[in-house]
Design a protein around this motif. Structure first.
Motif, mmCIF file in Angstrom:
data_model
loop_
_atom_site.group_PDB
_atom_site.id
_atom_site.type_symbol
_atom_site.label_atom_id
_atom_site.label_comp_id
_atom_site.label_asym_id
_atom_site.label_seq_id
_atom_site.Cartn_x
_atom_site.Cartn_y
_atom_site.Cartn_z
ATOM 1 N N LEU A 48 47.651 16.388 22.628
ATOM 2 C CA LEU A 48 47.962 17.610 23.362
ATOM 3 C C LEU A 48 49.259 18.222 22.856
ATOM 4 C CD1 LEU A 48 47.437 19.654 25.595
ATOM 5 C CD2 LEU A 48 48.512 18.082 27.225
ATOM 6 N N ALA A 49 50.234 17.371 22.553
ATOM 7 C CA ALA A 49 51.514 17.859 22.053
ATOM 8 C C ALA A 49 51.316 18.646 20.766
ATOM 9 C CB ALA A 49 52.469 16.686 21.816
ATOM 10 N N GLU A 50 50.480 18.122 19.870
ATOM 11 C CA GLU A 50 50.226 18.822 18.602
ATOM 12 C C GLU A 50 49.535 20.174 18.876
ATOM 13 O OE1 GLU A 50 51.201 18.299 15.574
ATOM 14 O OE2 GLU A 50 49.988 19.915 14.686
ATOM 15 N N ASP A 51 48.604 20.187 19.829
ATOM 16 C CA ASP A 51 47.934 21.443 20.196
ATOM 17 C C ASP A 51 48.950 22.461 20.695
ATOM 18 O OD1 ASP A 51 44.838 20.070 21.609
ATOM 19 O OD2 ASP A 51 45.472 20.487 19.540
ATOM 20 N N LEU A 52 49.859 22.011 21.544
ATOM 21 C CA LEU A 52 50.856 22.929 22.114
ATOM 22 C C LEU A 52 51.778 23.471 21.025
ATOM 23 C CD1 LEU A 52 51.895 21.183 25.465
ATOM 24 C CD2 LEU A 52 50.147 22.914 25.072
#
Lengths: 179, 226
Positions: A35-39
């Motif tokens: 999720l962090a990479e997506d954000l």
């Protein structure tokens, strides 16, 4: 702005700041690296599309962090907001803090962060990881300094209670510690 | 508990520059997004492009832009119920200056103030459907994650305008439904006032602010527990 100039500036920005954005995002997502990479990808795309505004921002770092926090909150605002399930740690995984492995300390931190609402998590990350002042944090979150202080206090109290619970001394019957 | 700063730095210490994808990948993704945005704007009818640009950018990127969010004023309906001065007895724990025209302070429970239409069918002050509920927020209510939350100035304080969830999934998730009540969380003294305003009033932000500006805690109100 010529496209090539924007592209060159954007590439430079990514090289210089992506790692810090990812670290921030990992904390904001309580350890969810996917999720962090997506954000981060969402944030970088938004910055590129609004590159002229971003370049002229009084505080580019704050602009980028605000974009990241907003991406997190928007992510949490997906149609169905799921109740957070928390699992009680089995007693045999709890150890005295000073002897606990760093990976378990991190696991406890992420578990405690995950139980906080996104904005409270953001307050802690901005105030403690980025060392921002109350005023800078308030500006990033578009709220008052009073809200930052009250939210930080509540978040710290909850975090402390949860981590203390997870890291308080507990031993197996033979007194052995877990590595 | 050790220093939180140290814990956070320890947690992300393994994230390094060498582990990041090539910057050119981010650039390619961003350029594609910018191209898509330009193509969408090209099909907006003439005269609407300028007004629509901000809306399209907002919807395409899935939410706020990272720039400061301005309060969104909702359209005023001609059926909105206006505010009038409140001339009745002041309830314990609160002061209230204005009420909707034709409404009254129906009741006061230990934790909340209820404002309802005069002669409302439901005279039970412990039931809030179709009524305005004002309470001193407890800690959980202050810190809860809210749907559609955004800042809204009420007097000289920054309040949080949000929407109450009214639909729940079997899995435990929730979201605002079509007739969801409006919410307002307003700092007041050393506490917070929590407003629940029914959709039947059809109030815009300005009317909600005018109403909320006239409500204050006196120090005797008790937060709801649980």
């Amino acid at each position: 702005m010529r496209a090539s100039t924007r592209d060159e500036e954007f590439l430079t920005f990514v090289r210089e700041h992506r790692t810090e954005l990812v670290r921030t995002a990992v904390l904001l997502t309580a350890g969810d690296r996917d999720l962090a990479e997506d954000l981060v990808q969402t944030t970088l795309t938004q910055l590129y599309v609004r590159w002229d505004s971003f370049r002229q921002a009084r505080n580019p770092g704050g602009y980028a962090r605000r974009s990241l926090v907003n991406a997190l909150i928007d992510e949490k605002r997906r149609p169905w907001r799921r109740e957070q399930a928390t699992d009680e740690l089995p007693e045999d995984t709890v150890l005295p803090f000073d002897q606990i492995d760093s990976s378990l300390r991190t696991e406890a931190l992420y578990a405690a962060l995950a139980e906080l609402p996104p904005r409270q998590r953001a307050v802690l990350v901005l105030r403690y990881f980025h060392d921002l002042s109350v005023e800078e944090t308030a500006e990033t979150l578009s709220c008052s300094g009073g809200t930052v202080k009250s939210q930080a206090k509540r978040a710290l109290d909850k975090l402390r209670a949860r981590m203390t619970e997870q890291l308080s001394p507990s031993y197996r019957g033979n007194g052995a510690y877990h590595a | 508990m050790p220093d939180l700063r140290d814990l956070m730095n320890e947690a992300v210490a393994d994230i390094t520059t060498t582990g990041q994808p090539a910057p050119e990948l981010d650039l390619a993704r961003a350029r594609k997004a910018a191209r898509t945005r330009r193509n969408r704007l090209a099909f907006v009818p003439a005269g609407l492009a300028a007004a629509a640009a901000g809306v399209l950018a907002f919807s395409m990127l899935g939410g706020s832009s990272g720039e400061p969010a301005a309060p969104q004023a909702t359209a005023t309906s001609t059926a909105a119920i206006a505010l009038v001065s409140y001339t009745g007895d002041q309830p314990v724990g609160f002061t209230i200056d204005r009420v909707p025209d034709g409404w009254e302070v129906q009741g006061l429970t230990v934790t909340s103030l209820v404002v309802a239409p005069v002669g409302a069918k439901n005279q039970d002050a412990n039931e809030f459907e179709g009524k305005i509920l004002i309470s001193k927020a407890n800690e959980l209510e202050v810190s809860s994650d809210r749907s559609e939350a955004r800042p809204l100035k009420v007097g000289d304080v920054e309040a949080t305008r949000f929407t109450y969830d009214s639909e729940w999934s079997e899995e435990g998730g929730s979201r605002p439904g079509p007739d969801a009540s409006a919410g307002l969380l307003v700092p007041d003294g050393d506490g917070f006032l929590l407003f629940q305003i029914p959709s039947e009033l059809k109030w815009d932000d300005a009317t909600m602010v005018a109403f909320a500006e006239g409500v204050h805690l006196t120090g005797d109100a008790v937060p709801a527990q649980g």
